[in-house]
Scaffold this motif. Structure first.
Motif, PDB file in Angstrom:
ATOM      1  N   ALA A 199     -12.762   4.972   4.629  1.00 47.75           N
ATOM      2  CA  ALA A 199     -13.372   3.712   4.204  1.00 47.75           C
ATOM      3  C   ALA A 199     -12.323   2.672   3.831  1.00 47.75           C
ATOM      4  O   ALA A 199     -12.620   1.475   3.806  1.00 47.75           O
ATOM      5  N   GLU A 200     -11.115   3.113   3.549  1.00 44.60           N
ATOM      6  CA  GLU A 200     -10.034   2.204   3.123  1.00 44.60           C
ATOM      7  C   GLU A 200      -9.076   2.008   4.283  1.00 44.60           C
ATOM      8  O   GLU A 200      -8.051   2.665   4.389  1.00 44.60           O
ATOM      9  N   THR A 201      -9.423   1.070   5.159  1.00 48.03           N
ATOM     10  CA  THR A 201      -8.664   0.889   6.396  1.00 48.03           C
ATOM     11  C   THR A 201      -7.227   0.421   6.165  1.00 48.03           C
ATOM     12  O   THR A 201      -6.386   0.588   7.038  1.00 48.03           O
ATOM     13  N   GLU A 202      -6.946  -0.154   4.997  1.00 48.54           N
ATOM     14  CA  GLU A 202      -5.594  -0.645   4.722  1.00 48.54           C
ATOM     15  C   GLU A 202      -4.781   0.307   3.858  1.00 48.54           C
ATOM     16  O   GLU A 202      -3.670  -0.035   3.433  1.00 48.54           O
ATOM     17  N   ALA A 203      -5.293   1.503   3.604  1.00 47.58           N
ATOM     18  CA  ALA A 203      -4.622   2.427   2.684  1.00 47.58           C
ATOM     19  C   ALA A 203      -3.209   2.775   3.150  1.00 47.58           C
ATOM     20  O   ALA A 203      -2.255   2.694   2.370  1.00 47.58           O
ATOM     21  N   GLU A 204      -3.058   3.170   4.405  1.00 46.58           N
ATOM     22  CA  GLU A 204      -1.735   3.580   4.890  1.00 46.58           C
ATOM     23  C   GLU A 204      -0.745   2.424   4.807  1.00 46.58           C
ATOM     24  O   GLU A 204       0.384   2.591   4.313  1.00 46.58           O
ATOM     25  N   ALA A 205      -1.133   1.261   5.276  1.00 51.26           N
ATOM     26  CA  ALA A 205      -0.237   0.102   5.231  1.00 51.26           C
ATOM     27  C   ALA A 205       0.095  -0.276   3.786  1.00 51.26           C
ATOM     28  O   ALA A 205       1.233  -0.655   3.483  1.00 51.26           O
ATOM     29  N   THR A 206      -0.876  -0.162   2.897  1.00 51.69           N
ATOM     30  CA  THR A 206      -0.662  -0.465   1.481  1.00 51.69           C
ATOM     31  C   THR A 206       0.373   0.474   0.878  1.00 51.69           C
ATOM     32  O   THR A 206       1.294   0.042   0.182  1.00 51.69           O
ATOM     33  N   VAL A 207       0.245   1.763   1.169  1.00 48.97           N
ATOM     34  CA  VAL A 207       1.190   2.753   0.647  1.00 48.97           C
ATOM     35  C   VAL A 207       2.587   2.501   1.209  1.00 48.97           C
ATOM     36  O   VAL A 207       3.578   2.501   0.462  1.00 48.97           O
ATOM     37  N   LEU A 208       2.698   2.257   2.503  1.00 49.36           N
ATOM     38  CA  LEU A 208       4.007   2.016   3.121  1.00 49.36           C
ATOM     39  C   LEU A 208       4.675   0.773   2.543  1.00 49.36           C
ATOM     40  O   LEU A 208       5.883   0.772   2.271  1.00 49.36           O
ATOM     41  N   ARG A 209       3.905  -0.279   2.330  1.00 52.19           N
ATOM     42  CA  ARG A 209       4.435  -1.525   1.753  1.00 52.19           C
ATOM     43  C   ARG A 209       4.919  -1.282   0.316  1.00 52.19           C
ATOM     44  O   ARG A 209       5.991  -1.745  -0.082  1.00 52.19           O
ATOM     45  N   ALA A 210       4.150  -0.530  -0.460  1.00 58.33           N
ATOM     46  CA  ALA A 210       4.512  -0.255  -1.853  1.00 58.33           C
ATOM     47  C   ALA A 210       5.777   0.607  -1.934  1.00 58.33           C
ATOM     48  O   ALA A 210       6.678   0.333  -2.748  1.00 58.33           O
ATOM     49  N   ILE A 211       5.872   1.624  -1.094  1.00 59.82           N
ATOM     50  CA  ILE A 211       7.052   2.495  -1.088  1.00 59.82           C
ATOM     51  C   ILE A 211       8.289   1.692  -0.674  1.00 59.82           C
ATOM     52  O   ILE A 211       9.365   1.819  -1.272  1.00 59.82           O
ATOM     53  N   ALA A 254       5.091  -7.100  -9.163  1.00 56.49           N
ATOM     54  CA  ALA A 254       5.133  -8.569  -9.166  1.00 56.49           C
ATOM     55  C   ALA A 254       5.670  -9.082  -7.836  1.00 56.49           C
ATOM     56  O   ALA A 254       5.169 -10.073  -7.297  1.00 56.49           O
ATOM     57  N   GLY A 255       6.668  -8.391  -7.290  1.00 60.20           N
ATOM     58  CA  GLY A 255       7.216  -8.765  -5.990  1.00 60.20           C
ATOM     59  C   GLY A 255       6.199  -8.644  -4.870  1.00 60.20           C
ATOM     60  O   GLY A 255       6.317  -9.291  -3.836  1.00 60.20           O
ATOM     61  N   LEU A 256       5.198  -7.790  -5.079  1.00 63.88           N
ATOM     62  CA  LEU A 256       4.107  -7.625  -4.110  1.00 63.88           C
ATOM     63  C   LEU A 256       2.920  -8.541  -4.422  1.00 63.88           C
ATOM     64  O   LEU A 256       1.892  -8.485  -3.751  1.00 63.88           O
ATOM     65  N   GLY A 257       3.064  -9.366  -5.468  1.00 63.95           N
ATOM     66  CA  GLY A 257       1.976 -10.261  -5.854  1.00 63.95           C
ATOM     67  C   GLY A 257       0.858  -9.569  -6.615  1.00 63.95           C
ATOM     68  O   GLY A 257      -0.272 -10.060  -6.648  1.00 63.95           O
ATOM     69  N   ILE A 258       1.172  -8.449  -7.261  1.00 63.59           N
ATOM     70  CA  ILE A 258       0.166  -7.664  -7.986  1.00 63.59           C
ATOM     71  C   ILE A 258       0.384  -7.866  -9.479  1.00 63.59           C
ATOM     72  O   ILE A 258       1.500  -7.684  -9.977  1.00 63.59           O
TER      73      ILE A 258
END
Length: 169
Positions: free
Chosen positions: A20-32, A154-158
């Motif tokens: 259901a979370e289509t952006e999960a993988e990209a989100t994790v890769l960006r955060a790492i 913060a660098g990720l805008g969070i």
């Protein structure tokens, strides 16, 4: 800021609830990637795996490795390093593994009124920091780790994930 070499990161989706979370993988890769670029740790020749699991899967891991028979949001398993820093020439250096549980992350994000991807990013960063030596066993360690998390996010805008929380060590 000096750009650091990024670790090779593999995201393994092992529970259907993550579909259901289509952006999960990209989100994790960006955060790492953001975390690896922000900390003073040699991660360029290293690998790590992030397992996107469910509450049942993480509960088993939590019970087996920590003796706590309940689900949690994220677990980190730093890899054991070879003695004396001697590593085989043909094998990548392993940083370790991170497991993240969907239902707990979803519930926490909803309860705290945060976007799911923001909370997922925070937990991926948190898990990565454990792999490179950060911890929160003491008040001072917790403050230091949270400061680094705030900077990366913060660098990720969070927004600051600790803004409205009391610290739990």
């Amino acid at each position: 800021m000096t750009r650091h070499a990024l670790p090779a990161t593999e995201v393994l989706v092992v529970a259907d609830c993550w579909q259901a979370e289509t952006e999960a993988e990209a989100t994790v890769l960006r955060a790492i990637a953001a975390a690896a670029e922000s900390v003073d740790a040699d991660t360029g020749d290293a690998e790590l795996a992030v397992m996107l699991t469910d509450d049942a899967g993480i509960r088993t891991l939590n019970a087996n490795w920590r003796g706590i028979d309940k689900p949690t949001n994220v677990l980190s398993f730093p890899a054991l390093q070879p003695p004396g820093g001697i590593e085989p020439d043909d094998a990548p250096r392993m940083l370790g593994d991170i497991a993240i549980a969907y239902e707990t992350v979803r519930r926490e994000a909803d309860d705290e009124g945060k976007p799911f991807v923001n909370h997922l990013s925070h937990l991926a960063v948190h898990g990565f920091l454990h792999l490179v030596g950060y911890d929160h066993e003491s008040e001072a360690e917790a403050e230091a780790m949270e400061d680094v998390e705030r900077q990366i996010l913060a660098g990720l805008g969070i927004p600051d994930p600790y803004a409205d929380q009391d610290r739990v060590v």
